[in-house]
Motif scaffolding. Structure first.
Motif, PDB file in Angstrom:
ATOM      1  N   ASN A   7       0.838  -0.881   0.336  1.00 29.26           N
ATOM      2  CA  ASN A   7      -0.044   0.313  -0.148  1.00 29.26           C
ATOM      3  C   ASN A   7       0.994   1.096  -0.382  1.00 29.26           C
ATOM      4  OD1 ASN A   7      -2.134   1.373   0.221  1.00 29.26           O
ATOM      5  ND2 ASN A   7      -2.896   1.333   1.916  1.00 29.26           N
ATOM      6  N   THR A  86       2.789   4.293   2.731  1.00 26.71           N
ATOM      7  CA  THR A  86       2.108   5.261   2.196  1.00 26.71           C
ATOM      8  C   THR A  86       3.762   6.529   3.006  1.00 26.71           C
ATOM      9  OG1 THR A  86       0.850   5.071   4.333  1.00 26.71           O
ATOM     10  CG2 THR A  86       0.144   4.245   1.667  1.00 26.71           C
ATOM     11  N   PRO A  87       3.208   7.998   2.265  1.00 23.44           N
ATOM     12  CA  PRO A  87       4.402   9.293   3.290  1.00 23.44           C
ATOM     13  C   PRO A  87       3.688   8.826   4.944  1.00 23.44           C
ATOM     14  CG  PRO A  87       2.896   9.942   1.550  1.00 23.44           C
ATOM     15  CD  PRO A  87       2.140   7.961   1.562  1.00 23.44           C
TER      16      PRO A  87
HETATM   17  N1  LIG Z   1      12.297   7.487   1.535  1.00 21.08           N
HETATM   18  C1  LIG Z   1      13.013   7.154   2.524  1.00 21.08           C
HETATM   19  O1  LIG Z   1      14.896   7.857   2.202  1.00 21.08           O
HETATM   20  C2  LIG Z   1      12.888   6.510   4.098  1.00 21.08           C
HETATM   21  C3  LIG Z   1      13.558   5.135   4.168  1.00 21.08           C
HETATM   22  C4  LIG Z   1      12.950   4.719   4.839  1.00 21.08           C
HETATM   23  C5  LIG Z   1      11.871   5.095   5.699  1.00 21.08           C
HETATM   24  N2  LIG Z   1      10.582   6.137   4.760  1.00 21.08           N
HETATM   25  C6  LIG Z   1       9.837   5.897   5.369  1.00 21.08           C
HETATM   26  O2  LIG Z   1       8.486   5.097   4.517  1.00 21.08           O
HETATM   27  C7  LIG Z   1       7.556   5.253   4.360  1.00 21.08           C
HETATM   28  C8  LIG Z   1       7.090   6.081   2.824  1.00 21.08           C
HETATM   29  O3  LIG Z   1       7.455   6.518   2.316  1.00 21.08           O
HETATM   30  P1  LIG Z   1       9.040   6.667   1.088  1.00 21.08           P
HETATM   31  O4  LIG Z   1      10.188   8.076   0.935  1.00 21.08           O
HETATM   32  O5  LIG Z   1       8.787   5.788   0.081  1.00 21.08           O
HETATM   33  O6  LIG Z   1       8.122   7.588   0.114  1.00 21.08           O
HETATM   34  P2  LIG Z   1       6.918   7.665  -1.007  1.00 21.08           P
HETATM   35  O7  LIG Z   1       6.337   9.636  -1.158  1.00 21.08           O
HETATM   36  O8  LIG Z   1       8.650   7.940  -2.610  1.00 21.08           O
HETATM   37  O9  LIG Z   1       5.977   6.748  -1.741  1.00 21.08           O
HETATM   38  C9  LIG Z   1       4.318   7.121  -0.810  1.00 21.08           C
HETATM   39  C10 LIG Z   1       3.607   5.984  -1.876  1.00 21.08           C
HETATM   40  O10 LIG Z   1       2.372   6.475  -1.135  1.00 21.08           O
HETATM   41  C11 LIG Z   1       1.690   6.867  -2.288  1.00 21.08           C
HETATM   42  N3  LIG Z   1       0.591   7.391  -1.545  1.00 21.08           N
HETATM   43  C12 LIG Z   1       0.073   8.768  -0.886  1.00 21.08           C
HETATM   44  N4  LIG Z   1      -0.873   8.863  -0.058  1.00 21.08           N
HETATM   45  C13 LIG Z   1      -1.700   7.525  -0.440  1.00 21.08           C
HETATM   46  C14 LIG Z   1      -2.635   6.876   0.240  1.00 21.08           C
HETATM   47  N5  LIG Z   1      -3.803   7.338   0.835  1.00 21.08           N
HETATM   48  N6  LIG Z   1      -2.746   5.522   0.060  1.00 21.08           N
HETATM   49  C15 LIG Z   1      -2.494   4.783  -0.266  1.00 21.08           C
HETATM   50  N7  LIG Z   1      -1.394   5.178  -1.246  1.00 21.08           N
HETATM   51  C16 LIG Z   1      -1.108   6.221  -0.993  1.00 21.08           C
HETATM   52  C17 LIG Z   1       2.152   7.574  -3.366  1.00 21.08           C
HETATM   53  O11 LIG Z   1       1.307   7.456  -3.907  1.00 21.08           O
HETATM   54  C18 LIG Z   1       3.418   7.103  -3.374  1.00 21.08           C
HETATM   55  O12 LIG Z   1       3.240   6.082  -4.312  1.00 21.08           O
HETATM   56  C19 LIG Z   1       7.266   6.414   4.990  1.00 21.08           C
HETATM   57  O13 LIG Z   1       7.005   6.484   6.203  1.00 21.08           O
HETATM   58  C20 LIG Z   1       8.922   6.949   4.964  1.00 21.08           C
HETATM   59  O14 LIG Z   1       9.269   8.004   6.308  1.00 21.08           O
HETATM   60  C21 LIG Z   1      11.414   6.495   4.189  1.00 21.08           C
END
Ligand SMILES: NC(=O)c1ccc[n+]([C@@H]2O[C@H](COP(=O)([O-])OP(=O)(O)OC[C@H]3O[C@@H](n4cnc5c(N)ncnc54)[C@H](O)[C@@H]3O)[C@@H](O)[C@H]2O)c1
Ligand SMILES: NC(=O)c1ccc[n+]([C@@H]2O[C@H](COP(=O)([O-])OP(=O)(O)OC[C@H]3O[C@@H](n4cnc5c(N)ncnc54)[C@H](O)[C@@H]3O)[C@@H](O)[C@H]2O)c1
Ligand SMILES: NC(=O)c1ccc[n+]([C@@H]2O[C@H](COP(=O)([O-])OP(=O)(O)OC[C@H]3O[C@@H](n4cnc5c(N)ncnc54)[C@H](O)[C@@H]3O)[C@@H](O)[C@H]2O)c1
Ligand SMILES: NC(=O)c1ccc[n+]([C@@H]2O[C@H](COP(=O)([O-])OP(=O)(O)OC[C@H]3O[C@@H](n4cnc5c(N)ncnc54)[C@H](O)[C@@H]3O)[C@@H](O)[C@H]2O)c1
Lengths: 340, 340, 340, 340
Positions: A7, A86-87
């Motif tokens: 998701n 998700t974010p």
């Molecule tokens: N990017 C990083 O470096 C990193 C590293 C470790 C952990 N994280 C964590 O991982 C999680 C995701 O981060 P990310 O960087 O992959 O974010 P991202 O923005 O790259 O991806 C998030 C995805 O979720 C989708 N999305 C948004 N709202 C949604 C909803 N309501 N329902 C379903 N999908 C939805 C978006 O379309 C997007 O594809 C966060 O908790 C972040 O803190 C990120």
């Protein structure tokens, strides 16, 4: 086969999807997006069924040439485990739905510890995740810290950790976030909140952390200084790192002294998305000061290190594999991942 | 099998090596390095015999765990075609040796046109390379310009080209070159030398170019404005681009509006080293002003676009494949390269 | 009036020149350049006589409209004190000439301690510079560390210092140096050489340092953790900082949490060249962990903090002002410098 | 004395305030802020009465040690002319209040042309602003384009303008905006909206523009190509630029070839906030292609060039000075501004 749904098919989600699909005991039954984008085309090219959050937007996707398999809720009902990527903060909003459907869910580090009630790192506490409905894989920085601290703690006992995290400002594909030319204190207070986050996995470790943001995209860099109970030995530490399945040594002969060169090396080695799944510990930096303080630099690829943790967490929650070593070995083998 | 040696296994050389190794009618018989480095380990992991410029340094390599097959001169004698991908200017110093050995050599854009006497672009002048001993594959920027200009010229006749090249400051793995926070005029004079370089391939095109350096690493960006003889039509141009084997359209539905997102997309699609071998033309930018001026943005991946040109140049010099279309089709197919 | 010559009118030299010119007891009798440039025009607009290293290049300067007062050697013979602000390593080459002429010389941090035999920081060892022929003002990073460490040492006794220096890659006006997108370990070993450099001023302080380079231009950032002998108190430390003439507190109400905003603030306050001469200590970061470890962030403006040290060093070497407090007060007043 | 209020004391507002305060015929009667910040302390240090948007927040300001003179509405009633330098779009929301109070207002380029109904550039249409209640000073980019295009149009007649704007990503003090490592097309379509914005000042000029964002902070860079009706002469153009009060030539002898070096030069020359108020035209780049196309690079300091335009616009609206030359001369003299 464990049926896994992703998701939130973004930076983390798309990597977890590919890692899951590579496992012998798992399959991807769907991934979700909120709007048409390059990543939706990628999901389609991989053959992952694409579900969308707002089914009313289906025509938007179809007009762009992207097939829609159904709504996110439909996807969730078909899954054994959902990886919520998700974010940060959206996962919390999704919880009532997950509870209603009774599905197992893995949250990411952008969510609070309390949301899942359990924070996971496969090298530290795999067995405690067995049978849980909610598990949180800690953030990229915390994952990297837990791995090395736990190793030193097991070998010598940890008296006190001091760590400074120089964090990348944005992921390479993000174009809105800055800064362009600044070192930003985030937070401006010392210690930062990263210490307590490490304690969500390793509760008894005394740790002081500081965290800054710098205008780069490739990896975080950690300066780690660990005071030990017992006397520590440099060569022994290097050997312990070499034999750890999630720690890697950046060898002096490579000439690599930066995040950018290390990323290039992963790309040259043909790693999927040039991912560094392990801690990239610079061998030349490993030192023992006054016999009782281990110092080192480690590069942490923010997009990658948590990916393998998610795979292990899935296996732990289902509970058929009950020990960390076995799960880690399966995960790594499926990815063709031998530490550098 | 055409026996190919890569003299200078760096940013360009390592890519050409892999592209050559993938071809049905070619093989890599050796690559060269001057000192042990990450790239030497990469060559070894690929199974390419490694030759070194200064054989006296053999112990340095062996101590680092890198096997040495022999000296560069030995490598050259075993090759049908040598791809010289040494840093700009070194190729000129290598020429006496190449002449002595009578071996066919491909130079890169960092060398002057006169060194080879012939400047190559497979879409523009493939057949003229047949049987030559020396060929120069033009620079990444010139390659990108030649491809699109030639297309428009063939369709409508080119009256005048104006192009501004916003160039990346360094390749991602380079850590010494800047600037950090500046837009640098390079050169400060207008027109820049890129116009005459295009004319080394397309001698009759009137062209004015300007070139600047900005602190990014992923790709160059070109602003291209081409006045045409005949009236031009937007939809027709888009179709011509779509059917060109070395031009790609960045679709509006991907949401991509930058070099960084385009690189991420190539990485997600699993392209080797996330390489964009084609011109990345932004479909939304393609426009015709006043009926006779074609305007567009194109992203040029500096590390990648010349790679496929080198492969075609090898084939042309050997002369068994006499037409560009056939060679391009073989090259692209071997790389699994369908334009985005 | 102390007659001061600036040998090497670059980033540091031009600032020292203006600071010297502002003092009631000093005057600039000449500055030197090696080739015509923007800085030569600046010297001319300030009315500083311009001397050149290679008098044979005089016509080049004159053609550009820059008046030349004579050769560097002529300049040196007219000076009571020479500030050598040539690039690192050039100062060592200049030494035989300085010895021949018997002139007093101040070296910068780019030269080795042994070249001068004495390393200076006005807050730490002003009096020991009195009467010396050669003095070295330590580097920007060492200056910033010495100031805060000495303060804490005087108040509580220092048991152990751990400091991480996140260094700017280039000065704002430099366009060649990178990296563009990397965190570079420089050196890759821990501890770095900065600890011993601090000990050239404060010989008895146990200190471990780590140093990295990041792609920014404005200021370095230090993460400082100081274990103390006596129990330390946060409010008291803040007061000590407030009353120190070369330490400044970045107040929470300003909302400043980065190097860029702090530079902007200096610019808004009308400081010459937006210079931050003091350590910019973030008040919110000042903390005491477990009663015996002082933690804080400090921004160090690489171009500026050593400027006021050079002025004090001149005064100390001449020896008419024998105590640090008086000299610092004169220097600061002449610059209109009240710590932020 | 014309009483001027600055509504929105940010990047532009703080500069306009100082420029106004320096004029012989104007005074600052107040500036406004929405929350306590470094800029509020700056206003206080300059002695500008500080008014706040939400008077309920007065205690927040006072607790931080910042005196509050009253509400924004009170400030507006005391002013002859208000300079609205609030963020883009806020000005439109402020209009009903301005209309209610009947006060004269200058908007900035972040607002639409229609909001004011008149777009201003002192070199192009000063006289038409006389007596107006609402005037919009066009954006930094448009200001820079109008100045040079109008000059060439007056001298030779403009047939067609092509301009590419390489824009800085953020102002130096902004830490949230990126990108970090990308060239961003903004907009992705060609021509961009900058052409029509130039036509809001110079309605009859045919112009095609393209605009990109790059990760730098100091200045925009324009590549300008102007086809002329009459034959153009390089030396004559250089002389016209030299004698224009708002155009400056970057001389070859300075060695300056980038935005960063030009900023450094302004800082060295002691300009307030290192501001480049004029177009920084690189003399070496000025060229005439085929007799009828003027090409050049110009650096545009986004924070600065509109500042002097605002001052002229105030004078024009009040109407006591009826010609541009006189106003420009007064403005420039008060700032000690002689073009470089
Ligand atoms: N990017 C990083 O470096 C990193 C590293 C470790 C952990 N994280 C964590 O991982 C999680 C995701 O981060 P990310 O960087 O992959 O974010 P991202 O923005 O790259 O991806 C998030 C995805 O979720 C989708 N999305 C948004 N709202 C949604 C909803 N309501 N329902 C379903 N999908 C939805 C978006 O379309 C997007 O594809 C966060 O908790 C972040 O803190 C990120
Ligand atoms: N990097 C680009 O973006 C790019 C794009 C198009 C063309 N080119 C051109 O390709 C050529 C190579 O550039 P690059 O970026 O790959 O350089 P590089 O520095 O990445 O690689 C050069 C390689 O040559 C080796 N080498 C150096 N001296 C040598 C010698 N005397 N003998 C044998 N090997 C030697 C180095 O060890 C290194 O591996 C240049 O002409 C350059 O202008 C580069
Ligand atoms: N820039 C900084 O951030 C910084 C901070 C602290 C200390 N330092 C030290 O200050 C010293 C100067 O550094 P900088 O950054 O001002 O260098 P710079 O390159 O900005 O200036 C050096 C000046 O010396 C002149 N020069 C070069 N060779 C010369 C010669 N042979 N004789 C006379 N003049 C010559 C150059 O023309 C130039 O004007 C170095 O030791 C450096 O390590 C620099
Ligand atoms: N920064 C530039 O490079 C630049 C160049 C030319 C034109 N402009 C234009 O100038 C205008 C201002 O831009 P800026 O960069 O100075 O913005 P900024 O964000 O630096 O400053 C805006 C100021 O307005 C204040 N403010 C916000 N909301 C307010 C409100 N409701 N009432 C009163 N004050 C309020 C903020 O506190 C801030 O001090 C915009 O229209 C922008 O497009 C900016």
């Amino acid at each position: 086969m464990i049926k896994v749904a992703i998701n939130g098919y973004g930076t983390i989600g798309k990597r977890v999807a590919d890692a899951v699909a590579a496992q012998p005991d798992m399959e991807i039954i769907g991934v979700s997006k909120t709007s048409p984008s390059a990543e939706a085309f990628v999901a389609q090219s991989r053959g992952y069924p694409l579900y969308i959050a707002d089914i009313g937007r289906k025509p938007d996707f179809e007009k762009a040439g992207i097939r829609v398999a159904g709504s996110v809720e439909e996807m969730l009902t078909r899954a054994d485990v959902v990886v919520d990527a998700t974010p940060g903060g959206v996962g919390a909003k999704n919880k009532p739905l997950y509870e209603k459907l009774g599905v197992r869910v893995i949250y990411q580090g952008g969510e609070k510890h309390l949301l899942a009630g359990f924070s996971f790192n496969s090298s530290c506490n795999y067995a405690k995740a067995i049978g849980r409905q909610f598990v949180r894989v800690v953030s990229c920085n915390t994952t990297g810290l837990c791995r090395i601290i736990h190793l030193v703690d097991t070998a010598y006992g940890v008296k006190k950790v001091r760590a400074t995290m120089i964090r990348r400002a944005s992921d390479p594909g993000e174009i809105k976030r800055g800064p362009v030319d600044a070192i930003v204190l985030d937070p401006v207070t010392v210690p930062s909140h990263h210490g307590p986050d490490v304690q969500s996995v390793l509760p008894t470790i005394p740790i002081t952390t500081a965290a800054l943001i710098v205008p780069t995209t490739f990896m975080h860099m950690h300066v780690v200084m660990i005071e030990t109970e017992k006397e520590a030995d440099r060569e022994e530490i290097i050997q312990l790192i070499e034999s750890h399945p999630r720690l890697g040594l950046v060898r002096p002969a490579t000439g690599i002294t930066s995040t950018a060169q290390l990323k290039e090396y992963m790309q040259d080695l043909g790693r999927s998305r040039a991912d560094l799944w392990e801690n990239g510990i610079f061998q030349d930096s490993v030192s023992v000061v006054d016999g009782h303080e281990v110092c080192l630099y480690q590069a942490i690829h923010q997009e990658a290190d948590v990916v393998v943790e998610n795979v292990d967490a899935i296996r732990a929650m289902i509970g058929e594999v009950t020990d960390a070593e076995t799960s880690i070995a399966i995960t790594n083998k499926a990815l063709g991942f031998t530490a550098i």
